[in-house]
Design an enzyme around this catalytic site. Structure first.
Site, PDB file in Angstrom:
ATOM      1  N   GLY A   1      13.247  52.090  19.007  1.00  0.00           N
ATOM      2  CA  GLY A   1      13.337  51.767  17.587  1.00  0.00           C
ATOM      3  C   GLY A   1      12.193  50.841  17.213  1.00  0.00           C
ATOM      4  O   GLY A   1      11.147  50.810  17.866  1.00  0.00           O
ATOM      5  N   ASN A   2      12.411  50.040  16.194  1.00  0.00           N
ATOM      6  CA  ASN A   2      11.338  49.176  15.681  1.00  0.00           C
ATOM      7  C   ASN A   2      10.743  48.277  16.763  1.00  0.00           C
ATOM      8  O   ASN A   2       9.524  48.192  16.913  1.00  0.00           O
ATOM      9  CB  ASN A   2      11.872  48.345  14.508  1.00  0.00           C
ATOM     10  CG  ASN A   2      10.863  47.324  14.039  1.00  0.00           C
ATOM     11  OD1 ASN A   2      10.979  46.141  14.325  1.00  0.00           O
ATOM     12  ND2 ASN A   2       9.827  47.773  13.346  1.00  0.00           N
TER      13      ASN A   2
ATOM     14  N   LYS B   1      23.860  35.764  10.396  1.00  0.00           N
ATOM     15  CA  LYS B   1      23.791  37.208  10.679  1.00  0.00           C
ATOM     16  C   LYS B   1      24.844  37.901   9.841  1.00  0.00           C
ATOM     17  O   LYS B   1      25.868  37.314   9.490  1.00  0.00           O
ATOM     18  CB  LYS B   1      24.072  37.458  12.169  1.00  0.00           C
ATOM     19  CG  LYS B   1      23.503  38.759  12.677  1.00  0.00           C
ATOM     20  CD  LYS B   1      22.031  38.631  12.985  1.00  0.00           C
ATOM     21  CE  LYS B   1      21.428  39.925  13.467  1.00  0.00           C
ATOM     22  NZ  LYS B   1      20.053  39.742  13.941  1.00  0.00           N
TER      23      LYS B   1
ATOM     24  N   GLY C   1      15.398  51.935  24.606  1.00  0.00           N
ATOM     25  CA  GLY C   1      15.355  52.023  23.154  1.00  0.00           C
ATOM     26  C   GLY C   1      13.980  52.500  22.714  1.00  0.00           C
ATOM     27  O   GLY C   1      12.992  52.388  23.471  1.00  0.00           O
TER      28      GLY C   1
HETATM   29  P1  NAD Z   1      16.493  50.180  15.955  1.00  0.00           P
HETATM   30  O1  NAD Z   1      17.755  50.638  15.322  1.00  0.00           O
HETATM   31  O2  NAD Z   1      15.207  50.382  15.231  1.00  0.00           O
HETATM   32  O3  NAD Z   1      16.349  50.837  17.399  1.00  0.00           O
HETATM   33  C1  NAD Z   1      17.348  50.788  18.361  1.00  0.00           C
HETATM   34  C2  NAD Z   1      16.939  51.749  19.462  1.00  0.00           C
HETATM   35  O4  NAD Z   1      17.887  51.673  20.533  1.00  0.00           O
HETATM   36  C3  NAD Z   1      16.925  53.210  19.001  1.00  0.00           C
HETATM   37  O5  NAD Z   1      15.853  53.890  19.605  1.00  0.00           O
HETATM   38  C4  NAD Z   1      18.248  53.742  19.548  1.00  0.00           C
HETATM   39  O6  NAD Z   1      18.211  55.158  19.735  1.00  0.00           O
HETATM   40  C5  NAD Z   1      18.296  52.980  20.858  1.00  0.00           C
HETATM   41  N1  NAD Z   1      19.619  52.944  21.486  1.00  0.00           N
HETATM   42  C6  NAD Z   1      20.816  52.655  20.927  1.00  0.00           C
HETATM   43  N2  NAD Z   1      21.785  52.716  21.865  1.00  0.00           N
HETATM   44  C7  NAD Z   1      21.177  53.063  23.017  1.00  0.00           C
HETATM   45  C8  NAD Z   1      21.627  53.314  24.342  1.00  0.00           C
HETATM   46  N3  NAD Z   1      22.911  53.188  24.669  1.00  0.00           N
HETATM   47  N4  NAD Z   1      20.700  53.657  25.288  1.00  0.00           N
HETATM   48  C9  NAD Z   1      19.403  53.786  24.971  1.00  0.00           C
HETATM   49  N5  NAD Z   1      18.917  53.564  23.742  1.00  0.00           N
HETATM   50  C10 NAD Z   1      19.796  53.206  22.781  1.00  0.00           C
HETATM   51  O7  NAD Z   1      16.716  48.638  16.300  1.00  0.00           O
HETATM   52  P2  NAD Z   1      15.612  47.529  16.551  1.00  0.00           P
HETATM   53  O8  NAD Z   1      15.312  46.882  15.260  1.00  0.00           O
HETATM   54  O9  NAD Z   1      14.519  48.074  17.385  1.00  0.00           O
HETATM   55  O10 NAD Z   1      16.470  46.461  17.395  1.00  0.00           O
HETATM   56  C11 NAD Z   1      16.702  46.614  18.783  1.00  0.00           C
HETATM   57  C12 NAD Z   1      17.265  45.321  19.341  1.00  0.00           C
HETATM   58  O11 NAD Z   1      16.364  44.259  19.057  1.00  0.00           O
HETATM   59  C13 NAD Z   1      18.605  44.864  18.767  1.00  0.00           C
HETATM   60  O12 NAD Z   1      19.309  44.148  19.767  1.00  0.00           O
HETATM   61  C14 NAD Z   1      18.207  43.918  17.640  1.00  0.00           C
HETATM   62  O13 NAD Z   1      19.229  43.005  17.314  1.00  0.00           O
HETATM   63  C15 NAD Z   1      17.035  43.233  18.318  1.00  0.00           C
HETATM   64  N6  NAD Z   1      16.075  42.617  17.395  1.00  0.00           N
HETATM   65  C16 NAD Z   1      15.443  43.324  16.425  1.00  0.00           C
HETATM   66  C17 NAD Z   1      14.518  42.694  15.616  1.00  0.00           C
HETATM   67  C18 NAD Z   1      13.719  43.446  14.590  1.00  0.00           C
HETATM   68  O14 NAD Z   1      12.857  42.822  13.958  1.00  0.00           O
HETATM   69  N7  NAD Z   1      13.903  44.730  14.434  1.00  0.00           N
HETATM   70  C19 NAD Z   1      14.273  41.330  15.767  1.00  0.00           C
HETATM   71  C20 NAD Z   1      14.921  40.631  16.779  1.00  0.00           C
HETATM   72  C21 NAD Z   1      15.836  41.283  17.593  1.00  0.00           C
END
Ligand code: NAD
Length: 427
Positions: free
Chosen positions: A220-221, A106, A218
Protein backbone atom coordinates in the site's frame (compact mmCIF):
# COMPACT_ATOMS: atom_id res chain seq x y z
CA UNK A 1 -0.05 -21.31 19.56
CA UNK A 2 0.93 -17.66 19.80
CA UNK A 3 -1.21 -15.41 21.98
CA UNK A 4 -3.58 -13.12 20.06
CA UNK A 5 -2.70 -9.71 21.48
CA UNK A 6 -5.25 -7.04 22.06
CA UNK A 7 -3.43 -4.04 20.50
CA UNK A 8 -4.27 -1.67 23.34
CA UNK A 9 -3.02 -4.18 25.94
CA UNK A 10 0.11 -4.40 23.83
CA UNK A 11 0.52 -0.60 23.81
CA UNK A 12 0.04 -0.52 27.59
CA UNK A 13 2.46 -3.43 28.12
CA UNK A 14 5.13 -1.55 26.16
CA UNK A 15 4.38 1.64 28.11
CA UNK A 16 4.48 -0.08 31.53
CA UNK A 17 7.84 -1.62 30.79
CA UNK A 18 9.36 1.77 29.97
CA UNK A 19 7.52 3.57 32.79
CA UNK A 20 9.29 1.12 35.14
CA UNK A 21 12.63 1.79 33.48
CA UNK A 22 12.12 5.56 33.79
CA UNK A 23 10.76 5.28 37.33
CA UNK A 24 7.78 7.47 36.35
CA UNK A 25 5.82 8.91 39.27
CA UNK A 26 2.44 7.13 39.78
CA UNK A 27 0.29 10.14 38.75
CA UNK A 28 2.09 10.77 35.46
CA UNK A 29 2.12 7.06 34.77
CA UNK A 30 -1.62 6.58 35.23
CA UNK A 31 -2.35 9.70 33.17
CA UNK A 32 -0.26 8.60 30.18
CA UNK A 33 -1.52 4.98 30.30
CA UNK A 34 -5.03 5.95 29.15
CA UNK A 35 -6.60 8.13 26.45
CA UNK A 36 -7.68 11.58 27.66
CA UNK A 37 -10.96 11.35 25.72
CA UNK A 38 -12.92 8.98 23.51
CA UNK A 39 -15.88 9.45 21.22
CA UNK A 40 -17.93 6.45 20.04
CA UNK A 41 -20.81 7.12 17.69
CA UNK A 42 -23.05 5.85 14.91
CA UNK A 43 -23.18 7.13 11.33
CA UNK A 44 -26.44 6.42 9.47
CA UNK A 45 -26.00 6.31 5.71
CA UNK A 46 -28.66 6.16 3.00
CA UNK A 47 -27.22 3.50 0.72
CA UNK A 48 -27.47 3.57 -3.08
CA UNK A 49 -30.25 0.94 -2.97
CA UNK A 50 -32.37 3.22 -0.75
CA UNK A 51 -31.84 1.28 2.51
CA UNK A 52 -30.24 2.84 5.60
CA UNK A 53 -27.11 1.27 7.04
CA UNK A 54 -25.64 2.32 10.37
CA UNK A 55 -21.84 2.36 10.67
CA UNK A 56 -19.89 2.63 13.93
CA UNK A 57 -17.26 5.33 14.24
CA UNK A 58 -14.61 6.29 16.77
CA UNK A 59 -12.25 9.10 17.67
CA UNK A 60 -9.78 8.63 20.49
CA UNK A 61 -7.60 11.48 21.79
CA UNK A 62 -4.84 9.85 23.76
CA UNK A 63 -2.85 12.95 24.63
CA UNK A 64 -2.59 16.64 23.71
CA UNK A 65 -0.09 18.03 26.24
CA UNK A 66 2.52 18.84 23.56
CA UNK A 67 0.02 20.10 20.96
CA UNK A 68 -3.28 19.21 19.26
CA UNK A 69 -4.03 15.48 19.01
CA UNK A 70 -2.97 14.11 15.63
CA UNK A 71 -3.69 10.86 13.86
CA UNK A 72 -5.33 9.09 10.96
CA UNK A 73 -8.78 7.72 10.33
CA UNK A 74 -8.95 4.10 9.32
CA UNK A 75 -11.78 2.44 7.41
CA UNK A 76 -11.65 -1.27 8.12
CA UNK A 77 -14.20 -4.08 8.57
CA UNK A 78 -12.27 -5.45 11.59
CA UNK A 79 -11.82 -2.06 13.28
CA UNK A 80 -12.27 -2.16 17.08
CA UNK A 81 -12.24 0.46 19.83
CA UNK A 82 -9.09 -1.12 21.26
CA UNK A 83 -7.27 -0.93 17.93
CA UNK A 84 -8.11 2.78 17.74
CA UNK A 85 -7.01 3.29 21.38
CA UNK A 86 -3.70 1.59 20.68
CA UNK A 87 -3.10 3.56 17.51
CA UNK A 88 -3.93 6.84 19.29
CA UNK A 89 -1.45 5.98 22.05
CA UNK A 90 1.28 5.16 19.53
CA UNK A 91 0.61 8.52 17.82
CA UNK A 92 1.44 10.34 21.06
CA UNK A 93 4.80 8.57 21.28
CA UNK A 94 5.39 8.99 17.54
CA UNK A 95 4.95 12.78 17.56
CA UNK A 96 7.08 13.03 20.69
CA UNK A 97 9.93 10.84 19.40
CA UNK A 98 10.33 12.99 16.27
CA UNK A 99 9.85 16.08 18.43
CA UNK A 100 6.97 17.76 16.63
CA UNK A 101 4.49 19.89 18.63
CA UNK A 102 1.53 17.51 18.32
CA UNK A 103 -0.18 14.90 20.48
CA UNK A 104 -1.81 11.57 19.67
CA UNK A 105 -5.24 10.69 18.34
CA UNK A 106 -6.80 8.16 16.01
CA UNK A 107 -10.16 7.50 14.42
CA UNK A 108 -11.91 4.76 12.60
CA UNK A 109 -15.08 3.53 11.03
CA UNK A 110 -16.08 -0.14 10.88
CA UNK A 111 -16.70 -0.50 7.17
CA UNK A 112 -15.24 -1.99 4.02
CA UNK A 113 -14.82 0.83 1.48
CA UNK A 114 -14.04 -1.77 -1.21
CA UNK A 115 -17.71 -2.70 -1.03
CA UNK A 116 -19.09 0.86 -0.88
CA UNK A 117 -19.74 3.28 -3.72
CA UNK A 118 -17.92 6.66 -3.71
CA UNK A 119 -21.21 8.36 -2.73
CA UNK A 120 -21.68 6.00 0.23
CA UNK A 121 -18.07 6.62 1.34
CA UNK A 122 -18.63 10.37 1.08
CA UNK A 123 -21.68 10.06 3.35
CA UNK A 124 -19.59 8.17 5.92
CA UNK A 125 -16.90 10.88 5.81
CA UNK A 126 -19.40 13.70 6.23
CA UNK A 127 -21.30 11.79 8.96
CA UNK A 128 -18.03 11.18 10.85
CA UNK A 129 -17.25 14.91 10.89
CA UNK A 130 -20.79 15.88 11.97
CA UNK A 131 -20.51 13.56 14.98
CA UNK A 132 -17.22 14.97 16.31
CA UNK A 133 -17.29 18.48 14.87
CA UNK A 134 -17.14 20.22 18.26
CA UNK A 135 -14.26 18.11 19.49
CA UNK A 136 -11.86 18.24 16.54
CA UNK A 137 -10.21 21.09 14.63
CA UNK A 138 -6.86 22.75 13.92
CA UNK A 139 -6.19 23.56 17.58
CA UNK A 140 -7.83 20.48 19.12
CA UNK A 141 -7.39 17.36 17.05
CA UNK A 142 -6.23 17.00 13.46
CA UNK A 143 -7.18 13.85 11.48
CA UNK A 144 -5.32 12.36 8.50
CA UNK A 145 -5.57 9.34 6.16
CA UNK A 146 -4.74 5.81 7.29
CA UNK A 147 -5.60 2.32 6.06
CA UNK A 148 -8.17 2.49 3.23
CA UNK A 149 -8.65 6.28 3.45
CA UNK A 150 -7.05 8.81 1.10
CA UNK A 151 -6.93 12.45 0.01
CA UNK A 152 -10.45 12.30 -1.40
CA UNK A 153 -11.85 11.16 1.96
CA UNK A 154 -9.91 13.98 3.67
CA UNK A 155 -11.35 16.55 1.30
CA UNK A 156 -14.93 15.42 1.87
CA UNK A 157 -14.25 15.67 5.60
CA UNK A 158 -12.65 19.12 5.23
CA UNK A 159 -15.60 20.33 3.17
CA UNK A 160 -18.06 19.17 5.83
CA UNK A 161 -15.97 20.77 8.60
CA UNK A 162 -15.67 24.08 6.75
CA UNK A 163 -19.38 24.09 5.90
CA UNK A 164 -20.24 23.68 9.60
CA UNK A 165 -17.55 26.12 10.79
CA UNK A 166 -18.31 28.72 8.11
CA UNK A 167 -14.78 29.49 6.94
CA UNK A 168 -11.57 28.06 5.59
CA UNK A 169 -9.68 25.84 8.04
CA UNK A 170 -7.24 23.79 5.97
CA UNK A 171 -5.30 22.95 9.15
CA UNK A 172 -8.28 20.83 10.31
CA UNK A 173 -7.08 17.79 8.41
CA UNK A 174 -3.91 16.67 6.63
CA UNK A 175 -3.23 14.38 3.69
CA UNK A 176 -5.22 16.75 1.47
CA UNK A 177 -4.69 16.70 -2.31
CA UNK A 178 -2.00 18.98 -3.76
CA UNK A 179 -3.43 22.38 -4.70
CA UNK A 180 -6.10 22.07 -2.02
CA UNK A 181 -3.87 22.56 1.01
CA UNK A 182 -1.86 19.36 0.66
CA UNK A 183 1.92 19.15 0.90
CA UNK A 184 4.16 17.85 -1.84
CA UNK A 185 5.96 14.75 -0.59
CA UNK A 186 3.13 13.56 1.69
CA UNK A 187 2.41 10.52 -0.51
CA UNK A 188 6.04 9.40 -0.29
CA UNK A 189 6.68 10.59 3.26
CA UNK A 190 5.95 7.51 5.36
CA UNK A 191 7.66 5.02 3.05
CA UNK A 192 10.65 7.30 2.43
CA UNK A 193 10.94 7.91 6.20
CA UNK A 194 11.14 4.14 6.76
CA UNK A 195 14.10 3.94 4.38
CA UNK A 196 15.85 7.05 5.77
CA UNK A 197 15.83 5.21 9.11
CA UNK A 198 16.99 1.97 7.44
CA UNK A 199 19.86 3.90 5.80
CA UNK A 200 20.97 5.27 9.18
CA UNK A 201 20.62 1.86 10.86
CA UNK A 202 22.74 0.26 8.11
CA UNK A 203 25.46 2.86 8.81
CA UNK A 204 25.40 2.01 12.53
CA UNK A 205 25.70 -1.68 11.68
CA UNK A 206 28.57 -0.97 9.30
CA UNK A 207 26.57 -2.23 6.31
CA UNK A 208 26.13 -0.87 2.79
CA UNK A 209 22.43 -0.32 2.03
CA UNK A 210 23.20 -0.68 -1.67
CA UNK A 211 24.25 -4.27 -1.11
CA UNK A 212 21.31 -5.29 1.06
CA UNK A 213 18.11 -7.17 0.27
CA UNK A 214 14.68 -6.72 1.81
CA UNK A 215 11.26 -8.39 2.00
CA UNK A 216 8.22 -6.13 2.35
CA UNK A 217 4.83 -7.12 3.74
CA UNK A 218 1.99 -5.15 2.15
CA UNK A 219 2.06 -3.01 -0.96
CA UNK A 220 0.00 0.00 0.00
CA UNK A 221 1.08 3.60 0.50
CA UNK A 222 3.88 2.86 2.96
CA UNK A 223 5.34 -0.21 1.31
CA UNK A 224 5.24 1.15 -2.26
CA UNK A 225 7.41 4.19 -1.51
CA UNK A 226 9.64 2.35 0.95
CA UNK A 227 10.33 -0.34 -1.66
CA UNK A 228 10.92 2.31 -4.32
CA UNK A 229 13.45 4.34 -2.30
CA UNK A 230 15.19 1.19 -1.07
CA UNK A 231 15.60 0.11 -4.70
CA UNK A 232 16.79 3.64 -5.62
CA UNK A 233 19.48 3.36 -2.92
CA UNK A 234 20.64 0.21 -4.74
CA UNK A 235 18.99 -2.38 -2.48
CA UNK A 236 17.26 -5.48 -3.81
CA UNK A 237 13.53 -5.80 -3.16
CA UNK A 238 13.07 -9.56 -2.96
CA UNK A 239 9.30 -9.59 -2.46
CA UNK A 240 6.22 -7.61 -1.53
CA UNK A 241 2.89 -9.01 -0.39
CA UNK A 242 -0.72 -7.91 -0.35
CA UNK A 243 -4.25 -8.87 0.54
CA UNK A 244 -6.49 -9.93 -2.33
CA UNK A 245 -10.13 -9.21 -1.49
CA UNK A 246 -11.37 -11.37 -4.39
CA UNK A 247 -10.48 -14.61 -2.62
CA UNK A 248 -9.83 -13.25 0.88
CA UNK A 249 -6.23 -14.39 0.89
CA UNK A 250 -2.83 -12.75 0.94
CA UNK A 251 -0.08 -13.33 -1.62
CA UNK A 252 3.66 -12.76 -1.69
CA UNK A 253 4.96 -11.57 -5.07
CA UNK A 254 8.53 -12.55 -5.78
CA UNK A 255 10.81 -12.42 -8.79
CA UNK A 256 14.20 -14.04 -9.14
CA UNK A 257 16.25 -10.88 -9.75
CA UNK A 258 14.17 -8.74 -7.43
CA UNK A 259 10.79 -7.13 -7.87
CA UNK A 260 10.35 -3.82 -9.69
CA UNK A 261 8.35 -1.48 -7.41
CA UNK A 262 7.54 0.86 -10.34
CA UNK A 263 6.04 -1.98 -12.38
CA UNK A 264 4.03 -3.29 -9.43
CA UNK A 265 2.80 0.25 -8.70
CA UNK A 266 1.41 0.32 -12.24
CA UNK A 267 -0.74 -2.78 -11.56
CA UNK A 268 -1.86 -2.16 -7.96
CA UNK A 269 -5.27 -0.78 -7.03
CA UNK A 270 -5.86 2.08 -4.59
CA UNK A 271 -6.20 -0.43 -1.71
CA UNK A 272 -2.78 -1.95 -2.32
CA UNK A 273 -4.02 -5.13 -4.06
CA UNK A 274 -1.74 -6.22 -6.90
CA UNK A 275 -3.40 -7.50 -10.08
CA UNK A 276 -2.43 -11.18 -9.85
CA UNK A 277 -2.99 -12.02 -13.51
CA UNK A 278 -0.80 -9.14 -14.69
CA UNK A 279 1.92 -10.00 -12.17
CA UNK A 280 1.93 -13.66 -13.20
CA UNK A 281 2.03 -12.66 -16.87
CA UNK A 282 5.11 -10.53 -16.11
CA UNK A 283 6.95 -13.53 -14.63
CA UNK A 284 6.24 -12.95 -10.95
CA UNK A 285 5.60 -15.86 -8.57
CA UNK A 286 2.48 -15.52 -6.39
CA UNK A 287 3.35 -17.39 -3.17
CA UNK A 288 1.14 -17.62 -0.07
CA UNK A 289 1.07 -14.36 1.89
CA UNK A 290 2.86 -15.93 4.88
CA UNK A 291 6.01 -16.52 2.78
CA UNK A 292 7.24 -12.92 3.00
CA UNK A 293 8.79 -13.45 6.43
CA UNK A 294 10.69 -16.60 5.39
CA UNK A 295 12.73 -14.95 2.62
CA UNK A 296 16.52 -15.10 2.88
CA UNK A 297 17.07 -11.34 3.16
CA UNK A 298 18.94 -8.79 5.29
CA UNK A 299 15.95 -6.63 6.15
CA UNK A 300 12.28 -7.32 6.90
CA UNK A 301 9.88 -4.44 6.40
CA UNK A 302 6.33 -5.16 7.63
CA UNK A 303 4.00 -2.53 6.13
CA UNK A 304 0.54 -4.12 6.44
CA UNK A 305 -1.30 -4.52 9.76
CA UNK A 306 -0.58 -5.14 13.44
CA UNK A 307 0.29 -8.51 15.10
CA UNK A 308 2.06 -9.90 12.02
CA UNK A 309 5.28 -10.88 13.80
CA UNK A 310 4.25 -12.99 16.78
CA UNK A 311 5.74 -15.83 18.85
CA UNK A 312 5.03 -18.27 16.01
CA UNK A 313 6.03 -16.25 12.93
CA UNK A 314 9.16 -14.85 14.65
CA UNK A 315 10.52 -18.41 14.59
CA UNK A 316 10.34 -18.38 10.78
CA UNK A 317 12.71 -15.41 10.39
CA UNK A 318 15.86 -16.65 8.61
CA UNK A 319 19.27 -16.35 10.28
CA UNK A 320 20.46 -13.80 7.74
CA UNK A 321 17.99 -11.10 8.83
CA UNK A 322 19.84 -8.29 10.64
CA UNK A 323 17.29 -5.50 10.60
CA UNK A 324 13.55 -5.18 11.14
CA UNK A 325 12.06 -1.85 10.02
CA UNK A 326 8.49 -1.58 11.27
CA UNK A 327 6.64 0.38 8.58
CA UNK A 328 3.24 -0.72 9.95
CA UNK A 329 1.88 0.22 13.35
CA UNK A 330 2.20 -2.54 15.95
CA UNK A 331 3.40 -5.33 13.65
CA UNK A 332 5.40 -7.06 16.42
CA UNK A 333 3.90 -8.59 19.56
CA UNK A 334 5.76 -8.39 22.90
CA UNK A 335 6.39 -12.17 22.68
CA UNK A 336 8.07 -11.72 19.31
CA UNK A 337 10.03 -8.75 20.67
CA UNK A 338 11.67 -11.11 23.15
CA UNK A 339 12.75 -13.38 20.28
CA UNK A 340 14.15 -10.43 18.28
CA UNK A 341 16.05 -9.16 21.32
CA UNK A 342 17.59 -12.54 21.94
CA UNK A 343 18.58 -12.88 18.28
CA UNK A 344 20.07 -9.38 18.33
CA UNK A 345 18.07 -8.26 15.31
CA UNK A 346 18.25 -4.46 15.07
CA UNK A 347 14.67 -3.19 15.34
CA UNK A 348 13.57 0.25 14.15
CA UNK A 349 10.36 0.55 16.19
CA UNK A 350 7.13 1.44 14.43
CA UNK A 351 6.46 4.80 16.03
CA UNK A 352 9.86 6.08 14.93
CA UNK A 353 10.17 4.12 11.68
CA UNK A 354 6.84 5.23 10.21
CA UNK A 355 6.85 8.76 11.69
CA UNK A 356 7.59 10.27 8.25
CA UNK A 357 3.86 10.50 7.53
CA UNK A 358 2.95 12.52 10.59
CA UNK A 359 6.08 14.64 10.26
CA UNK A 360 5.03 15.61 6.75
CA UNK A 361 1.48 16.19 8.01
CA UNK A 362 2.97 18.64 10.48
CA UNK A 363 4.81 20.34 7.58
CA UNK A 364 1.49 20.43 5.73
CA UNK A 365 -0.16 22.27 8.64
CA UNK A 366 2.75 24.71 8.82
CA UNK A 367 2.43 25.44 5.08
CA UNK A 368 -1.38 25.78 5.41
CA UNK A 369 -0.89 28.31 8.22
CA UNK A 370 1.53 30.35 6.09
CA UNK A 371 -0.56 29.80 2.95
CA UNK A 372 2.78 29.27 1.24
CA UNK A 373 3.91 25.91 -0.07
CA UNK A 374 7.41 24.42 -0.31
CA UNK A 375 8.95 22.55 -3.23
CA UNK A 376 8.99 18.77 -2.88
CA UNK A 377 12.78 18.63 -2.43
CA UNK A 378 12.55 21.03 0.48
CA UNK A 379 9.85 18.95 2.17
CA UNK A 380 11.82 15.72 1.72
CA UNK A 381 15.04 17.32 2.94
CA UNK A 382 13.34 18.56 6.12
CA UNK A 383 11.77 15.13 6.54
CA UNK A 384 15.11 13.37 6.19
CA UNK A 385 16.64 15.67 8.82
CA UNK A 386 13.82 15.01 11.32
CA UNK A 387 13.90 11.22 10.85
CA UNK A 388 17.69 11.06 10.90
CA UNK A 389 17.87 13.10 14.11
CA UNK A 390 15.18 10.97 15.77
CA UNK A 391 16.90 7.75 14.70
CA UNK A 392 20.29 8.95 15.95
CA UNK A 393 18.87 10.03 19.31
CA UNK A 394 17.48 6.50 19.74
CA UNK A 395 20.63 4.77 18.49
CA UNK A 396 22.83 6.89 20.80
CA UNK A 397 20.70 5.92 23.80
CA UNK A 398 20.86 2.25 22.77
CA UNK A 399 24.66 2.48 22.71
CA UNK A 400 24.96 4.54 25.88
CA UNK A 401 22.53 2.62 28.08
CA UNK A 402 22.62 -0.82 26.44
CA UNK A 403 18.81 -0.83 26.16
CA UNK A 404 16.63 -2.41 23.46
CA UNK A 405 15.81 -0.08 20.53
CA UNK A 406 12.06 -0.01 21.21
CA UNK A 407 12.70 0.81 24.86
CA UNK A 408 15.13 3.58 23.93
CA UNK A 409 12.65 5.23 21.55
CA UNK A 410 9.91 4.92 24.16
CA UNK A 411 12.14 6.38 26.85
CA UNK A 412 12.76 9.49 24.74
CA UNK A 413 9.10 9.91 23.77
CA UNK A 414 7.52 9.13 27.14
CA UNK A 415 9.91 11.38 29.01
CA UNK A 416 9.04 14.29 26.66
CA UNK A 417 5.28 13.84 27.24
CA UNK A 418 5.77 13.24 30.98
CA UNK A 419 7.74 16.48 31.18
CA UNK A 420 4.92 18.34 29.40
CA UNK A 421 2.46 16.89 31.95
CA UNK A 422 4.64 18.00 34.86
CA UNK A 423 5.26 21.49 33.48
CA UNK A 424 1.55 21.99 32.76
CA UNK A 425 0.81 20.92 36.33
CA UNK A 426 -1.37 18.01 35.23
CA UNK A 427 0.45 15.45 37.31
P1 NAD B 1 -2.71 0.69 2.71
O1 NAD B 1 -4.15 0.40 2.93
O2 NAD B 1 -2.33 1.68 1.65
O3 NAD B 1 -1.92 -0.66 2.42
C1 NAD B 1 -2.01 -1.78 3.23
C2 NAD B 1 -1.35 -2.92 2.48
O4 NAD B 1 -1.32 -4.09 3.31
C3 NAD B 1 -2.12 -3.32 1.21
O5 NAD B 1 -1.21 -3.66 0.19
C4 NAD B 1 -2.88 -4.56 1.66
O6 NAD B 1 -3.21 -5.41 0.56
C5 NAD B 1 -1.84 -5.17 2.58
N1 NAD B 1 -2.36 -6.18 3.50
C6 NAD B 1 -3.46 -6.13 4.29
N2 NAD B 1 -3.57 -7.27 5.00
C7 NAD B 1 -2.54 -8.05 4.62
C8 NAD B 1 -2.11 -9.36 4.97
N3 NAD B 1 -2.76 -10.09 5.87
N4 NAD B 1 -0.98 -9.85 4.37
C9 NAD B 1 -0.31 -9.13 3.46
N5 NAD B 1 -0.66 -7.89 3.09
C10 NAD B 1 -1.76 -7.36 3.67
O7 NAD B 1 -2.13 1.13 4.13
P2 NAD B 1 -0.83 1.97 4.43
O8 NAD B 1 -1.21 3.39 4.49
O9 NAD B 1 0.28 1.53 3.56
O10 NAD B 1 -0.54 1.52 5.95
C11 NAD B 1 0.11 0.31 6.26
C12 NAD B 1 0.50 0.31 7.73
O11 NAD B 1 1.31 1.45 7.99
C13 NAD B 1 -0.65 0.40 8.73
O12 NAD B 1 -0.28 -0.28 9.92
C14 NAD B 1 -0.76 1.90 9.01
O13 NAD B 1 -1.37 2.17 10.24
C15 NAD B 1 0.72 2.24 9.03
N6 NAD B 1 1.02 3.65 8.77
C16 NAD B 1 0.62 4.28 7.64
C17 NAD B 1 0.97 5.60 7.43
C18 NAD B 1 0.64 6.32 6.16
O14 NAD B 1 1.06 7.48 6.03
N7 NAD B 1 -0.02 5.71 5.22
C19 NAD B 1 1.70 6.29 8.41
C20 NAD B 1 2.11 5.61 9.55
C21 NAD B 1 1.76 4.28 9.73
Amino acid sequence: MSKAFNPFEMAQTQFDRVADMLGLEPGVRELLRWPLREYHFTIPVRMDDGSVRVFRGFRVQHNDFRGPAKGGIRFHPQETADTVRALATWMTWKCAVVDIPLGGGKGGVICDPRKLSPREQEQICRGWVRQVFKNVGPVQDVPAPDVMTNGQHMLWMLDEYETLAGGHFPGFITGKPIGLGGSLGRTEATGFGVIYAVREAAKRLGLDIGKMSAAFQGFGNVSQYAAKLFRDYGGKVVCVSCWDGRDNASYTYRKKDGVDPDFLMSIVDSYGAIDREKALAAGYEALPGSEWIKQDVDILVPCALENQINAETAQLIPKRVKLLAEGANGPTTPEADAVLRERKIYVIPDFLCNAGGVTCSYFEQVQDNMNFFWEKDEVLKKLDTKLTNAFNAMADLVEKRGVYMRDAAYMIAIERVAQAARLRGRA
